[in-house]
Scaffold this motif. Structure first.
Motif, PDB file in Angstrom:
ATOM      1  N   GLN A 520      -4.561  15.242 -34.542  1.00 27.62           N
ATOM      2  CA  GLN A 520      -5.303  15.803 -35.976  1.00 27.62           C
ATOM      3  C   GLN A 520      -5.626  14.618 -36.668  1.00 27.62           C
ATOM      4  O   GLN A 520      -4.552  14.263 -37.674  1.00 27.62           O
ATOM      5  CB  GLN A 520      -4.673  16.755 -36.719  1.00 27.62           C
ATOM      6  N   SER A 541     -12.106  10.120 -38.559  1.00 25.98           N
ATOM      7  CA  SER A 541     -12.984  11.478 -37.821  1.00 25.98           C
ATOM      8  C   SER A 541     -11.137  12.476 -38.726  1.00 25.98           C
ATOM      9  O   SER A 541     -10.837  11.350 -37.654  1.00 25.98           O
ATOM     10  CB  SER A 541     -13.328  12.101 -37.248  1.00 25.98           C
ATOM     11  N   THR A 543     -10.632  15.188 -37.965  1.00 30.52           N
ATOM     12  CA  THR A 543     -10.725  16.367 -37.346  1.00 30.52           C
ATOM     13  C   THR A 543     -10.170  15.811 -35.914  1.00 30.52           C
ATOM     14  O   THR A 543     -10.441  14.763 -35.003  1.00 30.52           O
ATOM     15  CB  THR A 543     -11.463  17.267 -37.037  1.00 30.52           C
ATOM     16  N   ALA A 545      -9.993  14.479 -32.036  1.00 32.21           N
ATOM     17  CA  ALA A 545     -10.792  14.108 -31.233  1.00 32.21           C
ATOM     18  C   ALA A 545     -10.697  15.002 -30.266  1.00 32.21           C
ATOM     19  O   ALA A 545      -9.736  14.915 -29.782  1.00 32.21           O
ATOM     20  CB  ALA A 545     -11.271  12.935 -31.459  1.00 32.21           C
ATOM     21  N   SER A 546     -11.934  15.376 -30.016  1.00 31.52           N
ATOM     22  CA  SER A 546     -11.849  16.407 -28.378  1.00 31.52           C
ATOM     23  C   SER A 546     -11.854  15.721 -27.108  1.00 31.52           C
ATOM     24  O   SER A 546     -11.713  16.393 -26.329  1.00 31.52           O
ATOM     25  CB  SER A 546     -12.486  18.425 -28.376  1.00 31.52           C
ATOM     26  N   SER A 559     -16.178  15.176 -32.413  1.00 32.28           N
ATOM     27  CA  SER A 559     -15.253  16.267 -33.068  1.00 32.28           C
ATOM     28  C   SER A 559     -15.758  17.219 -34.043  1.00 32.28           C
ATOM     29  O   SER A 559     -17.269  17.027 -34.127  1.00 32.28           O
ATOM     30  CB  SER A 559     -14.177  15.655 -33.897  1.00 32.28           C
ATOM     31  N   HIS A 560     -15.160  18.209 -34.799  1.00 32.45           N
ATOM     32  CA  HIS A 560     -16.048  18.860 -34.866  1.00 32.45           C
ATOM     33  C   HIS A 560     -16.650  18.064 -36.892  1.00 32.45           C
ATOM     34  O   HIS A 560     -17.356  18.954 -37.078  1.00 32.45           O
ATOM     35  CB  HIS A 560     -14.395  19.620 -36.323  1.00 32.45           C
TER      36      HIS A 560
END
Length: 1018
Positions: A520, A541, A543, A545-546, A559-560
């Motif tokens: 996060q 970011s 949020t 990083a997916s 990311s979001h």
């Protein structure tokens, strides 16, 4: 079909050259379904005077003109400028039907009572002489753009300049007109079509059963004539008998026809939009987010980027443009819009996991449901694994794992003892073990044997979000309390001694032999030698990083908050201390045209297909696919344009041009310049920078502001330049340039100064002659004595005055100087606010500065050392303020800074500079070196821009003094700023302030407190 389709009825022919020169990436790609194009809409809420857009035209200067049923509109992407007959006499009617532009840049407006022309900043009604025109329904410009054709209720008119000529033989009520460079003009009426060949006009008549059809749209493309009518569309060759015309779209009332850069035919009608690709047999209906299947549409237009503008009856104006993103949703078969996971198998099939509709797979340009939710342990598919062993498909859900045959999609027997809670990742390791990440812990399974890896093996956290094997066969585990590495024999924590070591690890990736752990607002990078961390404070970011991958020499991460693109070199520069923060390119951010809110937080939620160059992002609104190559093609920067100048109480319209010249009369010294960066792709992302050469050569970063203000300019020649940039920070190469000449007043001219000099010399000569004649030597001696005594007296008076206004210890101004000077400053601010209102930005800020613990310095080191500290402190204050500011010794160890012409955060920025300077200064005294600190209170006059005279300057200083005491109470060595909120605009504010204090008014929403503590903002 050919690109002559760009010459649709009433269109600006000059745009053909610009559109043909565009790279295909910025025109409308035929392979992309229209609903996946980037779509924008402007209506009444955005500034249009009315909901109908009858016609749209982009002028040669880039401005968009829109004809509505309640006026003509000029649009620069930010602001709609409405022209109405009530305010512009030359605009004969508010109901506009058609627009065109000729070679001289004149805008022709066809409306219900005739024709008007806009040139410069004025409208002129076109005089038809003794002829009657009635409503003008359509306009066209010939290839040379020196003739304009008008289709009216009473026939066809040709204009050279603005002189009309009725075309004899073309009679009756006309509805459409077009002009083709090869075949000449075509005009459509009720059941009749006229065209010109070798100077002669010819007529076609529809069969009797179609004689009432109105020819509402005409388009010539090569040797093909397209005719839109009130009851369908025809296709034929010019000159062919209507009986042989090919008819389609029966029963549809056609309003416009247009062929774009890719040879695609677009058709607008009362019943929606249609598109026919080159080679298609018939048009197909187009449905987008704003355009429904029954949308009543009017004219179509292409802008100079090749993007499509659509005028509607009740939905304003719509623009369709390409985007590097393509979004697949329910229209494309993906019935669940919330997507969580992807997997690409060895055959290239992409599998998609959704929130509550199970598993989908890609088939061509569409998706189909592969496994229904009721066939899964839970409808939410959190991860997918295409297992080459046994052709198994692992579907990982929130309620456990299910196996399916990848070819037949038949369910397979799944071991009953596999984890059943939030299984996010499964993969087969090199030793044949299947590792599983779940909220029940970390597991491996092989040949029917299932083992849980827990604290005894070193994994101390049960909630596991991701697991992976690196290229050396080592297993990496991301948990809610950090990162672990190891294998079957045990694991050890990684990076636990770093500032982010115990953050939740959501996903893991290997790039070039290094492991990247996503957390996060933070990233961890691990190699054999060290652990490196990067946080959102450096530009990443905030949020999780997916998904991330290396593409070329760059890291791409989803990311979001969108997709970030960061050169690997920037990571290395930060590691070496050569860079303080990243400068990522962001695609699909929350303030971008297409928002890419990529889901993630559990495992690797993304996919990159290197052969196709496509980056897949699971989002809250379907599958989002980014074309990396197209994204790398930076969008062209906006074009800067000059709109108007306000000076001397007059407004000078410049017409949104690239270059202009303006001469201002004597005594005009204040001016405002309005400008705009034209970028209809994403107007909110447009930024500006400007400068006035001859006054200040430095660029002013104006951001979204579109007005430059200058005051008290001396006479002379100036060059105003403005550049425009887009959301990617790319600025135009060439500025828009305004050449300015400010004429001097007579007393500022060279001849006037020479004349005054001559007169002074003559007077001095006559005086000298008079003195010689009448006073002789005594007179000269007396004159010398008087002059000497006078100069002595002046010097004494000056010293006395200066002493009365100056603090003897510090050399600063004193309170008496403030009392004499501040009324003039306040009066100047009040005049500006009365003239410009709350947007004046011409404030005076007061900074009350107090040395902390000064009494202790006197007590410990003596008053002499204290005086030396005060003197050096005064010098520090003087060094930190601007030339226009002044510093007053308020009393004892208190000082007051008066910051004139203060804008925005300049006052607190000054306080920051002072704090930094004092903290870094060692005060050298006779008693040795002393470190001191100070507290600062800040307040600004006027306290409320909406009500400038609400508080006096004395009351504002009282606010600054209270802010200073608040800074001391909170620990000293800091600044505090007080600002009134709009609700404080009452006469009871100051009594309440004195009686109740700051905390009560903050809680009441009347007062805002900004503060700084130890160099960090609270």
């Amino acid at each position: 079909m050919t690109d002559w389709g760009l010459l649709g009825p009433g269109r600006l022919i000059a745009l053909v050259v610009a559109v043909l020169a565009l790279p295909c990436a910025w025109a409308l790609p035929p392979e992309v379904p229209p609903h996946q194009l980037h779509e924008q809409r402007w209506g009444v809420a955005d500034g249009m005077p009315q909901i109908t857009g009858k016609d749209v035209l982009q002028a040669g200067n880039g401005m968009i003109w829109i004809g509505t049923q309640d006026g003509t509109v000029r649009f620069d992407g930010h602001e709609f400028e409405v022209f109405h007959p009530d305010t512009h006499a030359g605009l004969g009617h508010n109901h506009v039907n058609a627009l065109a532009e000729d070679a001289e840049g004149r805008i022709w407006i066809g409306h219900e009572s005739g024709l008007s022309v806009f040139k410069g900043d004025r409208f002129h009604a076109v005089d038809f002489g003794e002829e009657r025109s009635g409503p003008v329904r359509d306009l066209a410009v010939d290839a040379g753009r020196d003739r304009v054709w008008a289709a009216t209720e009473h026939g066809l008119f040709e204009f050279r300049d603005t002189s009309p000529r009725r075309i004899e033989g073309v009679a009756g009520s006309l509805f459409s007109i077009t002009h083709d460079p090869v075949h000449g003009p075509f005009a459509g009426g009720r059941g009749e079509l006229w065209w010109q060949e070798e100077g002669q006009w010819h007529q076609h008549v529809l069969p009797e059963d179609r004689s009432d059809d109105e020819f509402t749209a005409l388009l010539v493309s090569g040797d093909t004539l397209l005719v839109g009518t009130s009851d369908g569309m025809y296709q034929a060759s010019p000159g062919t008998d209507p009986a042989h015309w090919h008819r389609t779209l029966d029963g549809h009332e056609i309003h416009d026809l247009l062929i774009d850069r890719h040879d695609t035919l677009w058709i607008s009608s009362v019943s929606g939009l249609y598109r026919q690709l080159s080679g298609d047999a018939a048009p197909a209906p187009v449905v987008t987010g704003y355009i429904t299947a029954s949308e009543w549409l009017h004219r179509l237009s292409l802008d100079d980027r090749g993007h499509l503008w659509v005028g509607t009856q009740a939905n304003g104006v719509i623009r369709l443009a390409p985007s590097p993103f393509r979004r697949f949703t329910e229209v494309d078969g993906l019935i669940d819009g919330m997507v969580w996971s992807f997997e690409e198998d060895r055959d290239g099939t992409v599998w998609v996991g959704t929130n509550d509709q199970g598993l989908f797979r890609q088939i061509g340009e569409r998706f189909e449901q592969a496994v229904a939710p009721d066939a899964l342990p839970h409808p939410m598919v959190m991860g997918i694994y295409a297992d080459e062993e046994g052709n198994r498909l692992w579907v990982n859900t929130r309620g456990g794992v299910a196996w399916f045959d990848r070819s037949t999609l038949e369910p397979l027997d799944t071991p009953a003892d596999l984890p059943e809670r939030n299984v996010s990742r499964v993969f087969r390791a090199s030793d044949g073990r299947y590792w599983m990440a779940s909220f029940e812990g970390l597991y491996w399974w092989r040949n029917g044997e299932l083992q849980r890896v827990g604290s005894q093996q070193g994994v101390t956290q049960a909630r596991v979000r991701d697991v992976m094997e690196d290229s050396h066969g080592e297993i990496w585990v991301g948990t809610d309390t950090g990162l672990f590495r190891g294998g079957v024999d045990g694991f050890e924590p990684v990076g636990e001694d770093t500032e982010i070591g115990e953050l939740s690890v959501s996903s893991l990736f290997e790039i070039d032999g290094e492991i990247w752990a996503m957390m996060q607002g933070a990233w961890m990078r691990v190699d054999d030698e060290r652990v490196r961390t990067y946080t959102d404070g450096r530009g990443l970011s905030a949020t999780v990083a997916s998904f991330m991958t290396r593409i070329g020499d760059e890291i791409w991460a989803t990311s979001h908050e969108g997709i970030q693109r960061i050169p690997l070199e920037q990571f290395d520069e930060i590691d070496r201390g050569e860079r303080s923060s990243f400068e990522p390119r962001i695609y699909g951010g929350l303030d971008h045209p297409v928002i890419a809110q990529c889901n993630g937080g559990l495992g690797q939620a993304g996919l990159y297909q290197p052969d196709a160059g496509l980056l897949w992002c699971p989002s809250l609104e379907g599958v989002l696919i980014l074309d990396v190559a197209q994204a790398r093609q930076d969008p062209p920067p906006p074009r800067p344009r000059l709109a108007r100048v306000r000076a001397g109480g007059e407004q000078h319209e410049l017409g949104h041009v690239e270059a202009a010249e303006l001469v201002l009369p004597p005594a005009v010294r204040d001016l405002e310049v309005d400008f705009a960066g034209l970028d209809f792709r994403w107007p909110k992302g447009v930024k500006h920078r400007f400068r006035l050469i001859g006054f200040d050569d430095e660029w002013v970063e104006a951001g979204a502001r579109r007005t430059a203000f200058y005051t008290n300019l001396p006479p002379g020649d100036y060059r105003f330049e403005v550049l425009a940039g887009n959301e990617q920070g790319l600025y135009s190469d060439d500025p828009a340039v305004l050449t300015l000449k400010l004429e001097p007043s007579y007393y500022q001219t060279l001849w006037f100064r020479l004349l005054v000099s001559v007169l002074v010399l003559i007077m001095l000569y006559l005086g000298w002659r008079y003195s010689v004649r009448h006073l002789r030597r005594r007179g000269r001696l007396l004159e010398h004595m008087v002059r000497e005594r006078t100069e002595q007296l002046k010097e004494v008076n000056r010293q006395l005055l200066d002493a009365s206004l100056t603090d003897p210890l510090t050399g600063l101004r004193n309170r008496r100087f403030l009392v004499e000077q501040i009324p003039h400053d306040i009066a100047g601010v009040d005049r500006v606010y009365r003239r410009k209102g709350k947007h004046a930005n011409e404030d005076i800020s007061f900074l009350m500065v107090d040395l902390d613990h000064f009494k202790q310095i006197n007590d410990r080191y003596g008053h002499t050392a204290g005086d030396q500290v005060l003197s050096r402190f005064a010098q520090l204050l003087q060094a930190q303020v601007r030339d226009s500011d002044y510093v007053v010794r308020w009393g004892g160890e208190e000082f007051l800074i008066v910051a004139r012409h203060s804008e925005g955060d300049q006052a607190t920025a000054c306080a920051e500079r002072i704090m930094a300077a004092v903290r870094s200064e060692v005060f050298d005294t006779d008693r040795g070196e002393i470190n001191v600190s100070c507290s600062i209170g800040v307040a600004t006059y006027p306290a409320l821009a909406e009500q400038p005279e609400m508080l006096s300057w004395e009351e504002v200083i009282e606010l600054a003094d209270a802010a200073n005491y608040l800074a001391k109470r909170e620990g000293r060595d800091r600044w505090v700023s007080l600002a009134l909120r709009p609700g404080a605009a009452t006469a009871e504010f100051m009594p309440r302030f004195r009686e109740q204090g700051i905390p009560a008014l903050v809680d009441a929403g009347l007062l805002h407190v900004s503060r700084e503590k130890s160099g960090e903002e609270a």
